[in-house]
Design a protein around this motif. Structure first.
Motif, short mmCIF file in Angstrom:
data_model
loop_
_atom_site.label_atom_id
_atom_site.label_comp_id
_atom_site.label_asym_id
_atom_site.label_seq_id
_atom_site.Cartn_x
_atom_site.Cartn_y
_atom_site.Cartn_z
N PHE A 297 0.81 -1.21 0.00
CA PHE A 297 0.00 0.00 0.00
C PHE A 297 0.85 1.27 0.00
N ALA A 298 1.98 1.26 0.70
CA ALA A 298 2.81 2.46 0.84
C ALA A 298 4.27 2.10 0.64
N PRO A 299 4.77 2.11 -0.61
CA PRO A 299 6.18 1.74 -0.84
C PRO A 299 7.17 2.65 -0.13
N GLY A 300 6.79 3.89 0.13
CA GLY A 300 7.72 4.81 0.77
C GLY A 300 7.98 4.54 2.23
N ASP A 301 7.23 3.61 2.84
CA ASP A 301 7.42 3.31 4.27
C ASP A 301 8.59 2.36 4.51
N ARG A 302 9.22 1.88 3.45
CA ARG A 302 10.26 0.88 3.64
C ARG A 302 11.46 1.42 4.43
N ALA A 303 11.85 2.64 4.15
CA ALA A 303 13.02 3.21 4.84
C ALA A 303 12.78 3.27 6.34
N GLY A 304 11.59 3.67 6.75
CA GLY A 304 11.30 3.74 8.18
C GLY A 304 11.25 2.37 8.83
N LEU A 305 10.71 1.37 8.14
CA LEU A 305 10.65 0.03 8.69
C LEU A 305 12.04 -0.60 8.81
N VAL A 306 12.89 -0.38 7.81
CA VAL A 306 14.26 -0.91 7.87
C VAL A 306 15.03 -0.24 9.00
N ALA A 307 14.87 1.06 9.14
CA ALA A 307 15.56 1.76 10.23
C ALA A 307 15.05 1.30 11.59
N ALA A 308 13.75 1.04 11.72
CA ALA A 308 13.21 0.55 12.98
C ALA A 308 13.74 -0.83 13.31
N ALA A 309 13.85 -1.71 12.30
CA ALA A 309 14.41 -3.05 12.53
C ALA A 309 15.87 -2.96 12.95
N HIS A 310 16.61 -2.01 12.37
CA HIS A 310 18.02 -1.82 12.77
C HIS A 310 18.12 -1.34 14.21
N ASP A 311 17.27 -0.41 14.59
CA ASP A 311 17.30 0.10 15.97
C ASP A 311 16.83 -0.97 16.96
N ALA A 312 15.88 -1.82 16.54
CA ALA A 312 15.37 -2.86 17.44
C ALA A 312 16.43 -3.90 17.75
N SER A 313 17.40 -4.08 16.85
CA SER A 313 18.46 -5.05 17.13
C SER A 313 19.36 -4.59 18.28
N ALA A 314 19.39 -3.29 18.53
CA ALA A 314 20.21 -2.76 19.63
C ALA A 314 19.39 -2.36 20.83
N ASP A 315 18.08 -2.09 20.61
CA ASP A 315 17.22 -1.65 21.70
C ASP A 315 15.91 -2.44 21.61
N ALA A 316 15.67 -3.30 22.58
CA ALA A 316 14.50 -4.17 22.54
C ALA A 316 13.19 -3.41 22.71
N SER A 317 13.25 -2.18 23.18
CA SER A 317 12.03 -1.41 23.38
C SER A 317 11.48 -0.82 22.09
N VAL A 318 12.26 -0.87 21.00
CA VAL A 318 11.82 -0.31 19.72
C VAL A 318 10.86 -1.29 19.06
N ASN A 319 9.73 -0.79 18.61
CA ASN A 319 8.72 -1.63 17.93
C ASN A 319 8.97 -1.57 16.43
N ALA A 320 9.44 -2.68 15.85
CA ALA A 320 9.75 -2.72 14.43
C ALA A 320 8.69 -3.43 13.61
N SER A 321 7.63 -3.90 14.24
CA SER A 321 6.59 -4.64 13.52
C SER A 321 5.45 -3.72 13.11
N VAL A 322 4.61 -4.23 12.21
CA VAL A 322 3.44 -3.50 11.72
C VAL A 322 2.19 -4.24 12.19
N PRO A 323 1.37 -3.67 13.04
CA PRO A 323 0.12 -4.34 13.43
C PRO A 323 -0.80 -4.49 12.22
N TRP A 324 -1.56 -5.59 12.21
CA TRP A 324 -2.45 -5.82 11.09
C TRP A 324 -3.51 -4.72 10.97
N ALA A 325 -3.91 -4.13 12.08
CA ALA A 325 -4.91 -3.06 12.01
C ALA A 325 -4.38 -1.83 11.30
#
Length: 501
Positions: A297-325
């Protein structure tokens, strides 16, 4: 070039006589009754005056205008107008209206209404829980995998021929089990945003690094943005009436269905990584599938999701997932010639596969974005017939071809090259069916997604031009852009055909 061609498919429908279907023949035959009644009562003028009326009915019923007869356009336009007046063409999510209560509940527009995503049983050493997609409206189940493949850009003719044979083997394997009704192959090509490289530079370039080194890395980053990132998916669709019978022997109820789906996934995955040459097949979990849908639906969101996954690898409090809602759009609208979703707009066209076969690598023109803001997607759907249904349809096509040829011979009409080629293909299909092969009549959809501020009509024209460069004919899916978008860009097992055997 023959070695690079895949032609193991047939047309889905064939006319009985001169390309006319049985309903068309019955309608035109009934339409001649007023003329015959006028002639029988010797009302010659009335009979002659009915001839133009019958010719008009013939034109409205038979002659295609933009892929549909005039009657079909009238029915589609009426249904589209009714949907617009009732507000069915506009969607607003629960999050946008402030009524969101459950983050795990799907909130999707149009054809995705009523879809459920369930977690399968844990499998393997990593205990992955594969996502199972349940379509309650059409009573089907689906499962999706991401494919890692080297492509065929540098492949030889022999290797392309092997891949074409592998695709045929994939369809035959799916048909032998008599469970899978459709196989969806999808490729999405997006200009590379270089997010991973930028994160690497931030983590590895130190403040005391030489200025020339920093400048070189920045220059490499700028040039690398000319690349294209592709992702490929395969989706298996199984009707519930077939799955329920097999599930009785695999645990019963929902557990039996999921166990059956996982066994099918292992069987199909072996063919994809074997004859089809894929390096890896990864069946998606629910979080991975939600992220895939969100990027659809939103191809431009990829950069933010990749950055969130990178930050989550160092900080467990970062939410890198996308809720289905929140995986769907906040708002969407189905226009006549495009589909608007959030800040993006998508144009989708269907492609008629040539009778001579589809050239391996012919989709390269279609998948290449024309600008850095554009995302291209191609989905090919392979409906798979049961052996009994395939034999029956092949016999019907052979009967219709023979009947039409017999009438042409009696009337002295010349048989063209197309008729000879069609007859030869039908004969070859009968031989292949007798040897245990399957019958498939695939169709393809191509889409382009651009920001809503871009000229959508211009990018749709470029998509049509790219399809023609690939040797195929495009057909814009007017008044069906919402369903076409879902089929072309979201690997959820939704297709243009909603009736399954």
């Amino acid at each position: 070039m023959a070695a690079r061609t895949f032609d193991a498919f047939t047309t889905p429908k064939a006319g009985v006589i001169w390309g006319l279907t049985v309903p068309q023949l019955l309608f035109l035959s009934v339409a001649t009754f007023p003329a015959w009644m006028a002639i029988s009562s010797q009302r010659w003028l009335a009979g002659v005056l009915w001839v133009p009326v019958w010719l008009l009915l013939l034109f409205l019923t038979v002659v295609p205008l933009g892929g549909r007869p005039a009657v079909g356009w009238l029915a589609a336009a009426t249904a589209f107008a009714i949907a617009g007046l009732n507000g069915w063409l506009t969607f607003r999510s629960k999050a946008a209206t402030g009524t969101l209560r459950d983050l795990d509940e799907l909130d999707m527009p149009g054809a995705l209404t009523g879809v459920e995503v369930l977690d399968g049983p844990p499998v393997g050493l990593t205990q992955r829980r594969v996502a199972v997609i349940k379509h309650g409206a059409v009573r089907t189940w689906a499962i999706t995998a991401r494919i890692e493949h080297d492509g065929i850009a540098m492949a030889t003719d022999a290797l392309c021929s092997r891949y074409a044979d592998g695709l045929t083997e994939l369809l035959d394997t799916a048909a032998r089990g008599e469970l899978i009704s459709e196989i969806h192959l999808m490729v999405r090509a997006t200009p590379d945003d270089c997010t991973e490289r930028e994160l690497w530079l931030r983590a590895n370039i130190t403040p005391d690094a030489p200025v020339t080194s920093v400048a070189t890395q920045i220059e490499h980053l700028r040039w690398s943005q000319a690349g294209v990132r592709t992702e490929a998916f395969i989706t298996l669709v199984i009707p519930d009436n077939r799955l329920s019978k097999e599930a009785r022997h695999m645990g019963g109820a929902t557990d039996g269905r999921m166990n059956t789906l996982l066994s099918l996934a292992a069987e199909i995955g072996a063919v994809v990584t074997g004859p089809m040459g894929a390096r890896e097949v990864t069946w998606l979990t629910s979080p991975e599938l939600a992220q895939t849908v969100r990027l659809g639906f939103a191809p431009g969101d990829r950069a933010g999701l990749v950055a969130a996954a990178h930050d989550a690898s160092a900080d467990a409090s970062v939410n890198a997932s996308v809720p289905w809602a929140l995986a769907g759009p906040s708002q969407a609208y189905a226009a006549v010639r495009h589909y608007a979703h959030d800040a993006w707009a998508t144009v989708t066209a269907t492609v008629k596969l040539p009778e001579r076969g589809a050239t391996m690598g012919g989709w390269g023109h279609v998948l290449a974005p024309s600008e850095a803001v554009e995302r291209r997607s191609v989905a090919v759907v392979f409906p798979i017939e049961k052996q009994s249904a395939a034999d029956r349809k092949a016999a019907q096509q052979e009967f219709g071809q023979s009947l039409g040829q017999g009438l042409k011979d009696r009337l002295g009409v010349r048989t063209g090259a197309k008729d000879h080629r069609r007859q030869a293909k039908l004969d070859r299909v009968e031989v292949q069916l007798a040897m245990g092969a399957t019958l498939s009549h695939p169709y393809a959809l191509c889409s382009t997604t651009v920001p809503a501020t871009a000229p959508v009509a211009e990018f749709g024209r470029r998509l049509d031009a790219a399809i023609r460069r690939g040797g195929m004919a495009p057909q814009r899916l007017d008044m069906s852009q919402d369903l076409a978008f879902v089929t072309a860009t979201l690997p959820l097992g939704v297709s243009l055909t909603t009736r399954h055997q």
